[in-house]
Design an enzyme around this catalytic site. Structure first.
Site, PDB file in Angstrom:
ATOM      1  N   LEU A  36      23.345 -63.108  20.189  1.00 21.27           N
ATOM      2  CA  LEU A  36      23.834 -62.619  21.481  1.00 21.27           C
ATOM      3  C   LEU A  36      24.957 -61.592  21.326  1.00 21.27           C
ATOM      4  O   LEU A  36      25.791 -61.439  22.209  1.00 21.27           O
ATOM      5  CB  LEU A  36      24.268 -63.791  22.384  1.00 21.27           C
ATOM      6  CG  LEU A  36      23.172 -64.838  22.664  1.00 21.27           C
ATOM      7  CD1 LEU A  36      23.718 -65.964  23.553  1.00 21.27           C
ATOM      8  CD2 LEU A  36      21.957 -64.210  23.349  1.00 21.27           C
ATOM      9  N   SER A 127      11.906 -46.900  13.115  1.00 19.65           N
ATOM     10  CA  SER A 127      12.243 -45.913  14.144  1.00 19.65           C
ATOM     11  C   SER A 127      11.790 -44.522  13.720  1.00 19.65           C
ATOM     12  O   SER A 127      11.760 -44.206  12.519  1.00 19.65           O
ATOM     13  CB  SER A 127      13.766 -45.921  14.315  1.00 19.65           C
ATOM     14  OG  SER A 127      14.205 -44.804  15.033  1.00 19.65           O
ATOM     15  N   TYR A 152      23.006 -45.868  10.604  1.00 23.82           N
ATOM     16  CA  TYR A 152      21.940 -46.601  11.306  1.00 23.82           C
ATOM     17  C   TYR A 152      20.566 -46.167  10.782  1.00 23.82           C
ATOM     18  O   TYR A 152      19.728 -46.995  10.404  1.00 23.82           O
ATOM     19  CB  TYR A 152      22.027 -46.384  12.821  1.00 23.82           C
ATOM     20  CG  TYR A 152      20.789 -46.874  13.543  1.00 23.82           C
ATOM     21  CD1 TYR A 152      20.584 -48.231  13.772  1.00 23.82           C
ATOM     22  CD2 TYR A 152      19.794 -45.974  13.954  1.00 23.82           C
ATOM     23  CE1 TYR A 152      19.426 -48.681  14.392  1.00 23.82           C
ATOM     24  CE2 TYR A 152      18.638 -46.423  14.573  1.00 23.82           C
ATOM     25  CZ  TYR A 152      18.463 -47.777  14.795  1.00 23.82           C
ATOM     26  OH  TYR A 152      17.304 -48.210  15.402  1.00 23.82           O
ATOM     27  N   LYS A 156      17.382 -48.143   8.525  1.00 28.48           N
ATOM     28  CA  LYS A 156      15.946 -48.234   8.838  1.00 28.48           C
ATOM     29  C   LYS A 156      15.121 -47.828   7.616  1.00 28.48           C
ATOM     30  O   LYS A 156      14.146 -48.474   7.267  1.00 28.48           O
ATOM     31  CB  LYS A 156      15.590 -47.359  10.043  1.00 28.48           C
ATOM     32  CG  LYS A 156      16.151 -47.881  11.362  1.00 28.48           C
ATOM     33  CD  LYS A 156      15.567 -49.243  11.711  1.00 28.48           C
ATOM     34  CE  LYS A 156      16.321 -49.964  12.797  1.00 28.48           C
ATOM     35  NZ  LYS A 156      16.022 -51.372  12.956  1.00 28.48           N
ATOM     36  N   ASN A 182      10.719 -43.223  21.509  1.00 25.26           N
ATOM     37  CA  ASN A 182      11.842 -43.562  22.395  1.00 25.26           C
ATOM     38  C   ASN A 182      11.432 -44.578  23.466  1.00 25.26           C
ATOM     39  O   ASN A 182      10.803 -44.219  24.457  1.00 25.26           O
ATOM     40  CB  ASN A 182      12.378 -42.300  23.078  1.00 25.26           C
ATOM     41  CG  ASN A 182      13.141 -41.411  22.126  1.00 25.26           C
ATOM     42  OD1 ASN A 182      12.627 -41.035  21.065  1.00 25.26           O
ATOM     43  ND2 ASN A 182      14.371 -41.075  22.459  1.00 25.26           N
TER      44      ASN A 182
END
Ligand code: NAD
Ligand code: WQD
Length: 342
Positions: A36, A127, A152, A156, A182
């Site tokens: 969370l 991605s 980031y 990936k 996207n």
């Protein structure tokens, strides 16, 4: 016949919650784990409401190997979809260690535990960022990856490589990396959708918040790019369509239809849409006027990228189905729902 169970890490998040709905619709059992850190229980409750199923949820950090192991001890699942990651490109430049730690450790823990418990199938959230600024459009899975321009993006690429090397080394492990373009929009029920914290960095949440009056004005980052209307081009994929691609990937591995132990698929529509086109389409379909202005280019933006989704169409039997209008209507319905607007 009851289908098998899937562990969805990051299942309280934007794409994970929609994927959980589609897995349940397709007859799978699901266990959600999430810490969370970028979501709340409302999404899990929304998923339970949509599906009518009391899906088990475990609050755990995938970086906590001991805590995560208990989930593997408690639940019998054959497959994992690993969404859990930190995803803000700009923030990753400011906090590289946090990004490397979270995205790599959580992923390596998943694979470690899958080996330990003999769980065979994993889908990894990759991605289109791995392609950087492509030389040719549309991009296929063979289009070379470019050096990552953010920590980031680097996570990936690194996780793709970790997955490739792991399925090569460890018999019985199979993996599919889905390279999302996207993702936008929300579930048609408007009970789940994207919940960005703070000022949205992505285009569609910024548009919907501007339409809702939370942001004063949308800045269109650049209208002097070498594209037909001067604004950047992307391949916007409906989140429900994207969710269904995960079901197809899981099915492929369970039915042993994968051609090798490690496969990669582009998940996009195949259609490039410019920022200005998207803004005008949003106005048209939702019958409102958006306050926007042309602003300077945003540093690091790719000029144009869209997918060649042929491989996913033919091999996964998956195709994007929802129209851009349906997607933009769902994004606005979701924004109105969370703001309590009519
Ligand atoms: P999200 O932030 O909404 O969902 C990620 C979820 O993972 C969140 O609920 C977060 O609380 C949880 N999480 C993060 N680190 C965790 C950890 N260590 N242990 C347990 N839970 C953890 O993001 P999203 O948009 O749903 O993205 C899901 C995945 O898809 C991510 O891996 C992201 O990088 C990837 N992806 C997203 C996009 C996009 O534009 N949204 C595009 C390409 C790839
Ligand atoms: C889309 C277009 C902006 C906001 C990012 C990540 C990528 C992937 C998807 C995870 C661009 C323009 C945006 C605004 C604007 N995520 N824009 N005004 O940059 O394609 O990709 O999300 O893997 O890794 O980099 O998405 O939604 O930020 O931007 O004009 O206020 O909208 O310049 O052309 P992007 P985005």
């Amino acid at each position: 016949m009851k289908k098998s169970c899937v562990l969805v890490s990051g299942g309280a998040g934007y794409i994970g919650s929609h994927t959980t709905v589609e897995l349940i619709n397709a007859g799978y059992d699901v266990v959600i784990v999430d810490n969370l850190s970028n979501s709340d229980m409302k999404a899990v409750e929304g998923v339970r409401q949509i599906t009518g199923v009391d899906i088990p949820f475990v609050k755990v950090d995938c970086c906590d190997l001991e805590g995560f192991r208990k989930v593997f001890e408690q639940y019998q699942f054959d497959s994992v979809i690993h969404f859990a990651a930190s995803k803000a490109v700009g923030e990753s430049v400011q906090k590289p260690l946090e990004y490397y730690r979270n995205n790599l450790t959580s992923f390596m823990n998943v694979i470690t535990l899958m080996r330990e418990f003999g769980r065979p199938n994993i889908v990894f959230s990759s991605s289109c960022t791995v392609y950087g600024e492509p030389e040719k459009q549309p991009v296929t899975e063979q289009t070379p990856r470019k050096p990552a321009t953010s920590p980031y993006g680097n996570t990936k690429q690194m996780c793709e490589d970790i997955l490739r090397d792991s399925v090569t080394a460890y018999a019985g492990l199979k993996g599919i990396a889905l390279r999302y373009f996207n993702p936008i929009g929300a579930h048609p029920s408007a009970l789940i959708g994207e919940l960005p914290r703070g000022v949205p960095q992505n285009l569609v949440p910024y548009i919907t918040q501007t339409a809702a009056g939370i942001r004063e004005c949308l800045s269109v980052f650049g209208d002097d790019y070498p594209t037909p209307d001067g604004s950047c081009i992307r391949d916007y994929i409906d989140v429900v369509d994207l969710a269904k691609a995960h079901v197809a990937a899981i099915r492929r591995m369970i039915e042993d239809k994968n051609k090798s132990s490690y496969e990669i698929f582009n998940i996009g529509t195949g259609r490039g849409v410019s920022v200005l086109e998207l803004v005008h389409e949003f106005e048209k379909v939702n019958q409102l006027k958006l306050n926007y202005k042309i602003a300077p280019r945003r540093e690091g933006d790719i000029i144009a990228i869209w997918a060649d989704p042929t491989l996913a169409n033919t091999e996964l039997g998956w195709k994007a189905e929802r129209t851009l209008d349906q997607t933009l209507a769902s994004a606005w319905a979701w924004e109105k729902h969370i703001r309590g607007m009519k």
